[in-house]
Design a protein around this motif. Sequence first.
Motif, short mmCIF file in Angstrom:
data_model
loop_
_atom_site.label_atom_id
_atom_site.label_comp_id
_atom_site.label_asym_id
_atom_site.label_seq_id
_atom_site.Cartn_x
_atom_site.Cartn_y
_atom_site.Cartn_z
N GLY A 244 -71.56 7.05 -8.24
CA GLY A 244 -72.70 5.90 -7.83
C GLY A 244 -71.83 5.15 -7.21
N PRO B 48 -81.95 -0.98 -8.96
CA PRO B 48 -80.83 -1.11 -8.37
C PRO B 48 -81.06 -0.32 -7.50
CG PRO B 48 -79.83 0.31 -10.34
CD PRO B 48 -81.83 -0.08 -11.02
N TYR B 49 -81.55 0.18 -7.39
CA TYR B 49 -81.76 0.96 -5.88
C TYR B 49 -82.73 0.83 -4.86
CZ TYR B 49 -78.17 3.66 -8.00
OH TYR B 49 -77.31 4.54 -9.15
N SER C 192 -74.57 -4.43 -7.27
CA SER C 192 -73.84 -3.81 -7.22
C SER C 192 -74.08 -3.23 -6.13
CB SER C 192 -73.53 -2.51 -8.33
OG SER C 192 -73.42 -3.42 -9.54
N TYR D 94 -78.90 9.98 -4.21
CA TYR D 94 -78.92 11.23 -5.37
C TYR D 94 -79.29 12.47 -4.06
CZ TYR D 94 -76.68 7.46 -7.86
OH TYR D 94 -75.51 6.15 -8.18
C1 LIG Z 1 -80.08 3.61 -13.18
C2 LIG Z 1 -78.56 3.02 -12.54
N1 LIG Z 1 -78.50 1.20 -13.99
C3 LIG Z 1 -77.72 1.18 -13.65
C4 LIG Z 1 -76.55 1.48 -13.20
C5 LIG Z 1 -75.11 -0.15 -13.41
O1 LIG Z 1 -75.57 -0.91 -11.96
P1 LIG Z 1 -74.41 -2.27 -12.21
O2 LIG Z 1 -73.20 -1.78 -11.59
O3 LIG Z 1 -75.17 -3.19 -11.96
O4 LIG Z 1 -74.04 -2.24 -14.29
C6 LIG Z 1 -76.35 2.01 -12.26
C7 LIG Z 1 -75.38 2.35 -11.07
O5 LIG Z 1 -75.06 2.88 -10.80
C8 LIG Z 1 -77.52 3.12 -12.25
O6 LIG Z 1 -77.56 4.36 -11.25
#
Ligand SMILES: Cc1ncc(COP(=O)(O)O)c(C=O)c1O
Length: 392
Positions: free
Chosen positions: A38, A204-205, A235, A323
């Motif tokens: 992802g 995060p999305y 990210s 996704y």
């Molecule tokens: C729901 C979710 N939380 C956290 C993360 C991780 O993010 P980070 O790179 O900020 O740790 C992801 C990454 O795919 C994710 O999908």
Amino acid sequence: MHENLRTLSRMDRIQAPIIAVIGSLIRQVPGTISLGQGVVHYGPPPEAIDAVRAALDRPSTHEYQDGLGLPALVARIARKVSAENGIDVSRGYEVMVTAGANMAFMHAVLATTSPGDEVILPVPFYFNHEMAIEMAGCRVVRVPTDDAYQLRLDAIEAALTERTRVIVTISPNNPSGAVFTESSLRRLNALCRDRGIYHVSDEPYEYFTYGGARHVSPGSFADAAGHTLSIYSLSKAYGFAGWRVGYVVYPEHLAAAMIKSQDTILICPTIASQEAAIGALDVGRAYCEPHVRELESIRDVVVSKLSELGSLAVVPAADGAFYCLLKVNVDSDPLVLAERLIREYKVAVVPGTAFGIDGCYFRVAYGALQRETVAEGVGRLVEGLERCVRRM
Ligand SMILES: Cc1ncc(COP(=O)(O)O)c(C=O)c1O
């Protein structure tokens, strides 16, 4: 080796990180198109890199700094969550910068639970959430969602016990792409408030929504500040995965616990990464907006190609993240099928078992590739599934 060293540790009960398992299969088959991890295909804004360059000459960049994050970044985040998420941090919240959303989640679990407590995860869940909860000595309680992967409040309520400490939501969702409705998030957040349970909302999305779908932050609801933790990440939005920057907005009464966890695990977030984050947040959401619109058109390609599978598979609408969660109508181990898809059809997807779903499900991630490669990859997936399933 001394036999004492062979005794089990807490990690033996925890699933292996699936991305690494699929990654090692991909490396064995050159030319595989990965619809596995992802990640997005773009990198950070140039302003973020310029900010790092400017910071490298400052001695403070190389020293320990405030554990909560650079004051300039914390202030920048406070402005962002107020303007975009409707969260007023001056009303009972604190902000902490972390090395990504995963670390924020680990801190949140450690700060809100004791060993043996229960944490509710609507299924499908994000595998690292399950792993973090189990590492903390807590129990994951899996609760089903509906056919569109939306929250089922009745099922969540039925799963509550006196050990329930936290309910986790991810919207837009990894792995299903579902964007939870505002009304379901409001009801869930109110349920948590009334029962004295924390609501951890992983977002995060937040920018990745399509069509009419709208992202809502539960931390903005009235009376949410006492029990709601909101987790964000740079990210995805800023192509920042390697810089490891995320942040969490959490109830002020958790401050001491959160700082204990941060100080022990990280001491302070990497200064150069935080300088980059200030540069990125100054550019703001406008940076990723064109990428999101491009992803929306890629999503259309993915959904239309997957529809060629007809009655072989079900793909509910996925209005967010990048996704789709594909249910293949076959009685087969999805990890075995995923391995065949890589070896024989050179396309990688992640089996749904990693996300807590039984049955033959696969997550298709389309954020990392250009449109043509995604089309080729999904074409291989459709062909591979049709042939493999027909031969079963
Ligand atoms: C729901 C979710 N939380 C956290 C993360 C991780 O993010 P980070 O790179 O900020 O740790 C992801 C990454 O795919 C994710 O999908």
